[in-house]
Scaffold this active site. Structure first.
Site, PDB file in Angstrom:
ATOM      1  CB  CYS A  75      -0.881  -0.035   1.255  1.00 34.83           C
ATOM      2  SG  CYS A  75      -1.900   1.430   1.475  1.00 34.83           S
ATOM      3  CB  CYS A 186      -2.990   3.824  -5.583  1.00 38.55           C
ATOM      4  SG  CYS A 186      -4.311   2.989  -4.676  1.00 38.55           S
TER       5      CYS A 186
END
Ligand code: DGL
Length: 264
Positions: A75, A186
């Site tokens: 992440c 992302c």
């Protein structure tokens, strides 16, 4: 128990980190993995840094207590706000982060124009400013926040008219730029790569950090003699914080994203 057979934990706010997990499994098929998706608290990218740091520490400490040999923060947002603090608190542990793949993207041609799509929090953090500074002489970089996109991926809407219309409006300012490359900063975004590509133009090269992160993880395990030397295929356990008492609850969701083979 030898530490080599312990699982590698892979963590994200939701399903996005599966894009990294797939590379990890491809590269290290004999390893055992625990995938933790914090869907109860997703999305992270519009929360405060402090909140995401606390959530990351809490997941790490829970997984560490259960026994893991490495922690992969799949992440970008959680990496931006927590990786340095985690490493400082646990200097002996193997903690791998992910960052937007600007390094390969700036090499795509002579002084390219590169857009980095990421969450608002990733782009706000100092870690990202430092990354930009490293490459400012090599490329024109356009940071571009994509609030709302993670939610499409979380509900499994990775193609179709609604997503296309959303991206068309969101990415409109980028269509005016002569882009050479786009970095998916992302881990949720690789699941909508083909829709992004159809909006910004098929000729624009797209990069993401999943392969780099998997290579880095393997290298760190090798250096520490921690690879699992069995010939057996490894296992993947999925934990979804929305269903804390059940393992593999995300399975049906993951099947949609090509995670099926991971569970077989
Ligand atoms: N997948 C995460 C990332 O790479 C964040 C998504 C979220 O906003 O929760 O940044």
């Amino acid at each position: 128990m030898t530490k080599n057979i312990l699982p590698i934990a892979v963590f994200d706010s939701g399903v996005g980190g599966v894009s990294v997990l797939m590379e990890l499994v491809n590269m290290m098929p004999h390893e055992n993995f625990i995938y933790f998706g914090d869907t109860a608290n997703a999305p992270y990218g519009i929360k405060s840094a402090c909140c995401v740091r606390e959530l990351t520490f809490s997941v790490y400490e829970k997984l560490k207590a259960g026994g893991i040999k490495a922690f992969v923060i799949a992440c970008n947002t959680a990496t931006s706000v927590a990786v340095a603090a985690l490493r400082e608190k646990y200097p002996e542990d193997i903690i791998i982060g992910i960052e937007p793949a600007l390094k390969p993207a700036v090499k795509c041609c002579e002084r390219p124009t590169v857009a980095v799509l990421a969450t608002p929090l990733t782009l706000k953090e100092e870690k990202f400013s430092l990354l930009l500074q490293r490459f400012e002489d090599d490329a024109r970089v356009i940071p571009f926040a994509c609030p709302g996109l993670v939610e499409f991926v979380e509900r499994g809407e990775v193609e179709g008219e609604r997503l296309h219309a959303f991206l068309d409006e969101l990415l409109a300012p980028l269509k005016k730029e002569e882009l050479d490359a786009v970095v998916l900063g992302c881990t949720h975004y690789p699941f909508v790569k083909s829709e992004i590509s159809s909006v910004i133009g098929e000729n624009v090269q797209i990069f993401d950090g999943s392969v780099g992160t998997a290579l880095n993880t393997r290298r760190r395990l090798e250096e520490n003699n921690l690879l699992n030397d069995t010939n057996e295929k490894g296992r993947v356990i999925f934990i979804d914080s929305s269903y804390p008492n059940e393992e593999n609850t995300s399975k049906s969701m993951l099947v949609k994203f090509g995670g099926e083979y991971l569970c077989s």
